[in-house]
Design a protein around this motif. Structure first.
Motif, mmCIF file in Angstrom:
data_model
loop_
_atom_site.group_PDB
_atom_site.id
_atom_site.type_symbol
_atom_site.label_atom_id
_atom_site.label_comp_id
_atom_site.label_asym_id
_atom_site.label_seq_id
_atom_site.Cartn_x
_atom_site.Cartn_y
_atom_site.Cartn_z
ATOM 1 N N ILE A 56 89.318 15.235 23.555
ATOM 2 C CA ILE A 56 89.481 13.783 23.476
ATOM 3 C C ILE A 56 90.362 13.341 24.633
ATOM 4 O O ILE A 56 91.379 13.973 24.923
ATOM 5 C CB ILE A 56 90.134 13.347 22.153
ATOM 6 N N GLU A 57 89.961 12.271 25.276
ATOM 7 C CA GLU A 57 90.759 11.740 26.382
ATOM 8 C C GLU A 57 90.803 10.214 26.298
ATOM 9 O O GLU A 57 89.784 9.567 26.073
ATOM 10 C CB GLU A 57 90.169 12.171 27.725
ATOM 11 N N ALA A 58 91.996 9.679 26.458
ATOM 12 C CA ALA A 58 92.178 8.226 26.577
ATOM 13 C C ALA A 58 92.587 7.924 28.010
ATOM 14 O O ALA A 58 93.431 8.621 28.573
ATOM 15 C CB ALA A 58 93.255 7.737 25.616
ATOM 16 N N ASP A 90 83.768 14.413 27.161
ATOM 17 C CA ASP A 90 83.279 13.710 28.360
ATOM 18 C C ASP A 90 82.259 12.619 28.062
ATOM 19 O O ASP A 90 81.685 12.032 28.989
ATOM 20 C CB ASP A 90 82.683 14.698 29.384
ATOM 21 N N ARG A 91 82.026 12.324 26.802
ATOM 22 C CA ARG A 91 81.107 11.243 26.429
ATOM 23 C C ARG A 91 81.924 9.994 26.100
ATOM 24 O O ARG A 91 82.885 10.055 25.328
ATOM 25 C CB ARG A 91 80.288 11.659 25.211
ATOM 26 N N ASP A 92 81.531 8.873 26.664
ATOM 27 C CA ASP A 92 82.253 7.624 26.422
ATOM 28 C C ASP A 92 81.953 7.125 25.008
ATOM 29 O O ASP A 92 80.818 6.822 24.666
ATOM 30 C CB ASP A 92 81.813 6.570 27.453
ATOM 31 N N ILE A 93 83.008 7.071 24.170
ATOM 32 C CA ILE A 93 82.816 6.598 22.788
ATOM 33 C C ILE A 93 83.568 5.279 22.561
ATOM 34 O O ILE A 93 83.753 4.860 21.410
ATOM 35 C CB ILE A 93 83.287 7.661 21.758
ATOM 36 N N THR A 94 83.976 4.622 23.632
ATOM 37 C CA THR A 94 84.826 3.435 23.536
ATOM 38 C C THR A 94 84.229 2.366 22.626
ATOM 39 O O THR A 94 84.949 1.710 21.868
ATOM 40 C CB THR A 94 85.083 2.842 24.937
#
Length: 252
Positions: free
Chosen positions: A8-10, A68-72
Motif C-alpha cells: 500500500i502506498e499513499a 501499484d494499482r490506483d485505488i483512489t
C-alpha cells in the motif's frame, strides 16, 4: 523487507473539511508482510488517514495505490474484494446469532453463496468446518454456540476478527483493536493479531503504545495531519518531535 515494493502506498494524500486540513500531503509506504501502526496524539489525523486508506473517505487530493494499482476512487466493498479488509473500532457482529453462525455468514458472503439453503449438505458442512477452524484460531472454540451478545467485550472483538478473517484478507486493517479493553483482553488480542498477522500485512491505528511497541515492525507518527516520524519503535520514541508531540505539543 526494506527493498520490497510497498503493498500500500499513499502519495501526497490530503483531506480538508470546510477549510480545515485534517491530513496534509502524507506520503506513506506499507511493506508486505509487516505490522504497521499509525500513532499520534489526539487530533493528529490518524483516524482520517485510516479512513482515507480504507476508502471510507475520499481524499481532497493525492493518490492511493495497492500493489501499484490506483485505488483512489474505489469503494470500500471493491477494495475488500481485492483483499483489503477493515475491522471496525465498534464491534460489528450480529448480536443474536451464535459465534459459529456469525463466522459462517461471513464465509457464505465471501463465497457469494448467501442463499445457502439451496446448497447441498456437503457445501454447508464445508462452511461449518471452516467456521470451526476460524473460531479455534481466535480462541473461541468453546464459545461456538454462545450468542454474540453474551460474549465479553474482548471475546466479541475476537469474534469480529474471526469474521474478518473469513473474508481471507491479504491486508488486515484494524481500527483501534484494543479500544475499551482491560489488561487481560489486551494481552489476548495482541497475541491474536500477532498470530493472524503471519503471512499477512496488518495496518492498525492504536493508542496503546505498549501494544504498538510489542507488535509493530514499523510505526508512522502523525501530528496535525502530517507525518513527523517513521521507523521502529526505538527510532520514533527517541525522536525529539515525537516526544514533544506526546508531551503536550499538539492537540490539532
Amino acid at each position: 523487507m526494506p527493498d520490497s515494493a510497498p503493498i500500500i502506498e499513499a502519495r501526497a494524500l490530503t483531506r480538508s473539511f470546510s477549510g480545515f486540513i485534517a491530513v496534509k500531503n502524507v506520503d506513506l509506504k506499507i511493506r508486505a508482510g509487516t505490522i504497521h501502526a499509525l500513532i499520534g496524539p489526539n487530533g493528529a489525523g490518524k483516524s482520517t488517514l485510516f479512513n482515507l486508506l480504507t476508502k471510507f473517505l475520499s481524499p481532497s487530493s493525492g493518490q492511493i495505490l495497492f500493489k501499484d494499482r490506483d485505488i483512489t476512487q474505489m469503494a470500500p466493498a471493491d477494495i475488500a474484494r481485492l483483499g483489503l479488509v477493515r475491522s471496525f473500532q465498534i464491534s460489528s457482529v450480529f448480536p443474536h446469532l451464535s459465534a459459529h453462525e456469525n463466522v459462517r455468514v461471513a464465509l457464505q458472503a465471501h463465497a457469494k453463496e448467501t442463499f445457502a439453503f439451496w446448497k447441498s449438505n456437503a457445501t454447508l458442512r464445508r462452511f461449518n468446518e471452516e467456521a470451526a477452524r476460524l473460531l479455534d484460531s481466535v480462541g473461541l472454540a468453546d464459545r461456538a454456540q454462545t450468542k454474540a451478545a453474551e460474549l465479553s467485550y474482548g471475546r466479541k472483538r475476537a469474534l469480529e476478527l474471526a469474521t474478518t478473517l473469513a473474508l481471507d484478507p491479504e491486508v488486515l486493517l484494524l481500527d483501534e483493536p484494543m479500544a475499551g479493553m482491560g489488561t487481560e483482553d489486551i494481552g489476548r488480542t495482541a497475541a491474536l493479531i500477532r498470530s493472524v498477522g503471519k503471512g499477512r500485512t496488518v495496518l492498525m491505528v492504536e493508542h496503546n503504545l505498549g501494544v504498538v511497541s510489542d507488535l509493530s515492525d514499523r510505526i508512522t507518527v502523525l501530528r496535525r495531519g502530517e507525518v513527523i516520524a517513521e521507523g521502529s519503535y526505538a527510532d520514533v520514541s527517541a525522536d525529539s518531535e515525537v516526544r514533544k508531540a506526546y508531551m503536550g505539543g499538539s492537540h490539532g
